[in-house]
Design an enzyme around this catalytic site. Structure first.
Site, PDB file in Angstrom:
ATOM      1  N   ILE A  71       0.807  -1.224   0.000  1.00 42.96           N
ATOM      2  CA  ILE A  71       0.000   0.000   0.000  1.00 42.96           C
ATOM      3  C   ILE A  71       0.837   1.271   0.000  1.00 42.96           C
ATOM      4  O   ILE A  71       0.304   2.370  -0.176  1.00 42.96           O
ATOM      5  CB  ILE A  71      -0.970   0.027   1.208  1.00 42.96           C
ATOM      6  N   ASP A  74     -19.426   2.581  12.416  1.00 39.60           N
ATOM      7  CA  ASP A  74     -19.561   2.117  13.794  1.00 39.60           C
ATOM      8  C   ASP A  74     -20.589   0.995  13.704  1.00 39.60           C
ATOM      9  O   ASP A  74     -21.779   1.251  13.519  1.00 39.60           O
ATOM     10  CB  ASP A  74     -20.059   3.234  14.717  1.00 39.60           C
ATOM     11  N   HIS A  75     -20.137  -0.244  13.800  1.00 43.10           N
ATOM     12  CA  HIS A  75     -21.041  -1.352  13.462  1.00 43.10           C
ATOM     13  C   HIS A  75     -22.243  -1.445  14.399  1.00 43.10           C
ATOM     14  O   HIS A  75     -23.250  -2.057  14.063  1.00 43.10           O
ATOM     15  CB  HIS A  75     -20.289  -2.683  13.415  1.00 43.10           C
ATOM     16  N   HIS A  84     -19.247   3.430  20.327  1.00 43.43           N
ATOM     17  CA  HIS A  84     -20.484   2.665  20.509  1.00 43.43           C
ATOM     18  C   HIS A  84     -21.422   3.294  21.533  1.00 43.43           C
ATOM     19  O   HIS A  84     -22.618   3.488  21.283  1.00 43.43           O
ATOM     20  CB  HIS A  84     -20.169   1.241  20.953  1.00 43.43           C
TER      21      HIS A  84
END
Length: 517
Positions: free
Chosen positions: A88, A179-180, A242
């Protein structure tokens, strides 16, 4: 969905294996991807296309909602997955990547649309973005969206530096910060329960709500993440993202339109209204930090945090965080929001409890009975559902009052096939729906709030670090935080002792409403 080429950086990592490959396959099985898509896996490790496709198959078989064995569509799905080893930091590698992307773009008619998913360490986001630009991968008429994982920086200063790098290449509207937790079904359901039910909104304020409790507990320790976690801790790992995101979903005002930016505007207003901490002593009074020591759970001995692999034996990193937080606006003035998260706790759960104010003392039934307050509970993980507790007469008794639970078990209805958070979020990003992604000003305000706590802990040293046995509910001070206000932490993942249980759904095969258990 319009066609797209998904470029997955970090394709040999754990996140891709556990979450991303199964999510893409579930979307394919449910028709959310269509036929015009391709996936390119990118990582340093050398792999052939065939080896990469086998990795994807094994991932889906182990972690997917849908299993691919015997699936007649598997060949059509798998042939869309290509792999390319990539350094990368080498822009020439990105120029070679451009050739592959353009080939797939023509083959699958994706219209030049590209979704760059960076399942990488945050300090690599900037260099990858620059090389995407310099390698010519943004020179198409289609969209170019960047999806990045948390943590977004280590503090406000590092987050600002990272954001400045990204903004040299991408516009804010094309940056999707995951942000899952915002992809979880019951977190998204909060706004629907609030705004789609006329009897809740008039009560959703400081006149009727006594406090709000947000619990995110884990039974595991730091496992193999000791090196990372010892530099992060519960505050940065869980609270900054979260927990504050769940708080904003509970506290936000109704948006003026069902538009992503209007919804995110209201969340930012909540973060702006968070009461700051005036001093280190103010932090000590309202915040608890703890670290687990040796203990046991279900008879199994557990090591202390300082004995975990790759952890400093003298570490002062917190594995438990609890705080009393106030949102200083007209709706919530005076209502405490209690948040707690920790590792090596007795139960794995994520729940939000809305505790309503109780019936006045010495009025009618409250003269003779000790009435429990009404509770509205959003069960987010591992079981999904909504639970409401009220008081009612015990059947067949002479005026005996008992708590009654109205319990909707969403997991019982949809079972294991409830969509995963990553499925929703990848699907949303591909459609250009940014509702459940965090905008830069959300990230900045969250870091401003958290940095006050981190700075105070630096000044206090380890003098206010409280230890708790692994397998317990954290330091005693976390209980006292609520007791001093006349409240208590409510039990999680189970009905209360002595309460009558009514279920809105008992199982997927038996959907009768209001069945007395």
């Amino acid at each position: 969905m319009s066609g797209t080429v998904i470029l997955l950086f970090g394709a040999t990592g754990d996140l891709a294996k556990r979450k991303l490959f199964p999510a893409i396959y579930s979307m394919y099985r449910e028709g959310k991807l269509g036929e015009n898509f391709a996936v390119i896996g990118l990582a340093r490790r050398p792999r052939t296309n065939e080896q990469f496709r086998q990795d994807v198959l094994e991932s889906i078989q182990e972690f997917g909602r849908y299993k691919s064995v015997g699936d007649t569509d598997w060949t059509s799905f798998a042939e869309r997955f290509n792999y390319m080893p990539l350094d990368i930091n080498d822009v020439n590698g990105f120029r070679q990547l451009r050739v592959l992307v353009e080939e797939l773009d023509g083959k699958y008619e994706t219209g030049g649309n590209r979704l760059f998913y960076l399942a990488l360490a945050p300090d690599l986001f900037g260099s990858v973005s620059f090389n995407l630009r310099d390698g010519g991968l943004l020179d198409t008429k289609g969209y170019h969206r960047l999806v990045i994982e948390k943590p977004f920086g280590y503090d406000l200063e590092s987050a600002e530096k990272l954001n400045a790098q990204l903004r040299q290449v991408f516009e804010e509207k094309d940056i999707y910060r995951i942000d899952h937790y915002l992809g979880k079904e019951m977190v998204q359901n909060i706004e629907f329960v609030r705004f789609a039910n006329a009897f809740f909104e008039p009560l959703w304020n400081n006149k009727f709500i006594a406090n709000v409790q947000i619990t995110l507990s884990e039974t595991v320790g730091v496992e193999e993440r000791g090196g990372y976690y010892d530099k992060s801790g519960a505050l940065r790992d869980m609270a900054q993202n979260h927990m504050l995101q769940m708080l904003t979903m509970i506290a936000m005002e109704p948006p003026s339109r069902l538009h992503p930016e209007d919804i995110r505007d209201e969340k930012v207003k909540v973060l702006r209204s968070l009461r700051g901490f005036a001093s280190a002593e103010d932090v000590r009074e309202n915040v608890v930090r703890g670290q687990y020591g040796e203990g046991e759970l279900k008879g199994k001995p557990l090591p202390g945090y300082r004995s975990e692999p790759n952890v400093n034996p003298a570490s002062a990193t917190e594995t438990f965080f609890a705080a009393r937080v106030f949102v200083d606006n007209f709706r919530w003035a005076g209502v405490p929001f209690y948040v707690r998260t920790g590792k090596r706790l007795p139960v794995k759960t994520t729940e939000i409890v809305i505790e309503f104010k109780n019936v006045p003392d010495n009025v009618y039934l409250s003269r003779k009975h000790s009435l429990e307050p009404n509770l509205l509970v959003f069960r987010i993980n591992p079981m999904e559902g909504i639970y409401f507790k009220m008081n009612a007469k015990q059947p067949g008794s002479e005026g005996v009052l008992v708590p009654v639970a109205l319990d909707f078990c969403q997991s019982c209805v949809v079972g294991i096939n409830t969509p995963e958070a990553y499925e929703r979020l990848i699907h949303d990003a591909s459609r250009g729906d940014s509702t459940y992604f965090t905008r830069w000003d959300e990230v900045a305000h969250a870091w401003q709030f958290v940095d006050q706590i981190a700075d105070a802990w630096t000044k206090l040293g380890s003098e206010d670090l409280a230890f708790y046995p692994a397998g317990s509910w954290g330091p005693k001070r976390a209980q006292e935080l609520l007791e001093n206000d006349g409240f208590k932490w409510w039990p999680v993942n189970g009905q209360h002792e002595g309460e009558v249980h009514w279920e809105t759904t008992t199982s997927a095969a038996k959907p009768e409403a209001n069945v007395l258990a």
